[in-house]
Design a protein around this motif. Sequence first.
Motif, short mmCIF file in Angstrom:
data_model
loop_
_atom_site.label_atom_id
_atom_site.label_comp_id
_atom_site.label_asym_id
_atom_site.label_seq_id
_atom_site.Cartn_x
_atom_site.Cartn_y
_atom_site.Cartn_z
N LEU A 109 5.88 0.93 -13.85
CA LEU A 109 4.53 0.69 -14.36
C LEU A 109 3.55 1.70 -13.77
CD1 LEU A 109 3.33 -1.47 -16.28
CD2 LEU A 109 2.66 -2.76 -14.24
N ILE A 110 3.67 1.93 -12.47
CA ILE A 110 2.78 2.90 -11.81
C ILE A 110 3.02 4.30 -12.36
CG2 ILE A 110 2.23 3.98 -9.59
CD1 ILE A 110 2.84 1.23 -8.30
N ALA A 111 4.28 4.64 -12.60
CA ALA A 111 4.59 5.95 -13.18
C ALA A 111 3.96 6.08 -14.56
CB ALA A 111 6.10 6.14 -13.26
N SER A 112 3.89 4.96 -15.31
CA SER A 112 3.30 5.01 -16.65
C SER A 112 1.79 5.26 -16.62
CB SER A 112 3.59 3.71 -17.41
OG SER A 112 2.78 2.64 -16.93
N PHE A 113 1.16 5.02 -15.45
CA PHE A 113 -0.28 5.30 -15.32
C PHE A 113 -0.54 6.80 -15.29
CE2 PHE A 113 -0.95 1.12 -12.73
CZ PHE A 113 -0.73 0.38 -13.88
N GLY A 114 0.53 7.58 -15.01
CA GLY A 114 0.38 9.03 -14.96
C GLY A 114 0.78 9.66 -13.64
N TYR A 115 1.45 8.88 -12.76
CA TYR A 115 1.88 9.41 -11.47
C TYR A 115 3.33 9.89 -11.54
CZ TYR A 115 -2.28 6.99 -9.70
OH TYR A 115 -3.56 6.56 -9.49
N ASN A 116 3.72 10.77 -10.60
CA ASN A 116 5.09 11.27 -10.50
C ASN A 116 6.07 10.12 -10.30
OD1 ASN A 116 7.30 12.11 -8.28
ND2 ASN A 116 6.99 13.82 -9.71
N ARG A 117 7.25 10.19 -10.96
CA ARG A 117 8.18 9.05 -10.96
C ARG A 117 8.70 8.72 -9.57
NH1 ARG A 117 13.52 10.38 -10.61
NH2 ARG A 117 14.05 12.59 -10.79
N LEU A 118 8.98 9.70 -8.71
CA LEU A 118 9.45 9.40 -7.36
C LEU A 118 8.30 8.97 -6.46
CD1 LEU A 118 12.12 12.20 -6.72
CD2 LEU A 118 12.46 9.84 -7.49
N LYS A 119 7.15 9.58 -6.65
CA LYS A 119 5.97 9.18 -5.87
C LYS A 119 5.58 7.74 -6.19
CE LYS A 119 1.18 10.55 -4.94
NZ LYS A 119 0.07 11.48 -5.31
N ALA A 120 5.85 7.29 -7.42
CA ALA A 120 5.50 5.93 -7.82
C ALA A 120 6.23 4.90 -6.96
CB ALA A 120 5.84 5.71 -9.30
N ASN A 121 7.45 5.22 -6.49
CA ASN A 121 8.19 4.31 -5.61
C ASN A 121 7.44 4.10 -4.30
OD1 ASN A 121 10.97 3.65 -6.85
ND2 ASN A 121 10.81 5.86 -7.15
N ALA A 122 6.92 5.18 -3.73
CA ALA A 122 6.17 5.07 -2.48
C ALA A 122 4.85 4.34 -2.70
CB ALA A 122 5.92 6.46 -1.90
N MET A 123 4.19 4.61 -3.83
CA MET A 123 2.91 3.96 -4.12
C MET A 123 3.08 2.46 -4.33
SD MET A 123 1.19 6.80 -6.66
CE MET A 123 -0.36 5.90 -6.81
N ALA A 124 4.23 2.05 -4.87
CA ALA A 124 4.48 0.63 -5.09
C ALA A 124 4.56 -0.14 -3.78
CB ALA A 124 5.76 0.43 -5.90
N SER A 125 4.85 0.56 -2.68
CA SER A 125 4.98 -0.12 -1.39
C SER A 125 3.63 -0.48 -0.77
CB SER A 125 5.76 0.76 -0.41
OG SER A 125 5.02 1.91 -0.05
N VAL A 126 2.55 0.10 -1.29
CA VAL A 126 1.22 -0.18 -0.72
C VAL A 126 0.90 -1.67 -0.82
CG1 VAL A 126 -1.26 0.24 -0.95
CG2 VAL A 126 0.37 2.14 -1.22
N SER A 127 1.12 -2.26 -1.99
CA SER A 127 0.84 -3.68 -2.18
C SER A 127 1.75 -4.53 -1.30
CB SER A 127 1.01 -4.08 -3.65
OG SER A 127 2.33 -3.84 -4.08
N ALA A 128 2.97 -4.07 -1.11
CA ALA A 128 3.91 -4.84 -0.30
C ALA A 128 3.46 -4.90 1.16
CB ALA A 128 5.31 -4.23 -0.40
N TRP A 129 2.87 -3.81 1.66
CA TRP A 129 2.34 -3.83 3.03
C TRP A 129 1.16 -4.80 3.13
CZ3 TRP A 129 5.02 -2.30 6.95
CH2 TRP A 129 5.96 -1.28 6.79
#
Length: 499
Positions: free
Chosen positions: A326-346
């Motif tokens: 979903l984050i990648a679909s916003f326009g972010y890099n597909r591998l970077k999206a994995n790291a960005m998804a961890s922000v909410s988890a923290w």
Amino acid sequence: MADAGRHVAVSATVTDEKCAAVLDEKQIASSESQISHTDDEGNEITWTEEEEKRLVRKIDTMVLPILIICFFALQLDRGNIGNAMTDFFLQEVGITQYQFNIGQQLLSAGIVLLEVPSNIILYRLGPSLWIGFQILAWGSVATFQAFIKGKGLGPYLTTRLLLGLCESGFIPAGLFTITRWYKREETSKRFAFYFIGNMFASACSGLLAYGILHMRGICGLSGWQWLFMLEGLFTILCGFIFLFLFPRSTARPVSLAGVRFFSERESQILTQRVLRDDPSKFQPHKNVSLAEVKATFTNWRLLPHFLATVLGMAPAHTMGAYAPTLIASFGYNRLKANAMASVSAWGLFVLNIVWGLLADKFQRRGLLIFLAVVIYWGFTLGNRILIESTNRDLRFGILTVSLMFQAPWHATNGSWMALNARSAGERSITMAIFVTGANLAGIIGSQIFQAEDAPVYRTGWTVIMVLVSLSLCSVIVANLQYWLLNKFQKRQGKDRYHY
């Protein structure tokens, strides 16, 4: 607990001279108060409040962390497939998005099928043997699912179902085990600490995946294959650690390998302080009685808790699989999206601890659950409104906050249910029902996002909004029922329900 009773009885005959050798006499003399309890043979057991606090800290540092680490491993193995999705998993296995969703449903279905039977076995065998066996079983499946590349639908569905069957019962088994080591007013924060394993894994999984997925091409393997193998092998290691270190019970605090953390006197205090707080935790037999099973499944008070879990956690399962995509679909890099998804988890990691601490401090679990779900509802509405927005940073921010509040109430809801159980056997089945609800949510959540609804998922977000709204209604009903019941209990002069 039959052995436990004999063990405590023997321990209770410790002479005054031996107790003096174990305890610091000056510390006893300076203690503000002492706690006395009499065991089944009439022997008086005495300890100080400071001694008890020291023992609780010892449980917190030697017993609870083992459960937390194993929960961490479980969540890695359960959730890493969402990261694999960003590394061409569907194409390389040879399945469609719809078939992927079916596999996720089978994972949850496998857990649901054996959740209650698993906890009945736990009650008979004890946590040391049964939980350790489970960890090794699902760790093996998680590791070998790395080799389904190019195999198509059959192997994919088989490994997801097996993973669910092997994982079934672990979470409620851990929750039930915690209730055997702690008093009632101590459980909410420990439930929250237990779920730290889950949330820390969610926070780390994206970061780990970001690094591991860059291993694509090493030894001819895809990045997602390395992800499954490395995290699966870590789980197997955790299984051996559990079998080697985890104590059997408070009355027999020795692991299967003979490792002992607590002395005879400490074991005696650990057992009696819990039974003094809640005599229902006495386990006179090794089986859950038919009456306890019937009482649990006919306990209508559990229904709003159950519905709140099923409805409120379904979107969490959706996001567990689709947040990086979903984050990648916003326009972010597909591998970077994995790291960005961890922000909410923290963020969820921190909120989970805060909610557990507040629940035990104020003894108002229902109100705290209501507060979290209301915030969750508000930001879910924000996600639905912004589905057409081109402001990727705003969409990422609203999504992140909504994911932070999707589950901090979950552990507190579990402790609320456990506190109102009337016997040890009923508490075991109640915890199984609680986690069954969370996995039924997985069956629902796995099909919310469909390929034809991509990339904005208009229908999917509408469904999520409805589910969270119904979950909020269930939380309100749960609070109302205990408020009304306690008014009735007060007039009747009976024990009040925890709320």
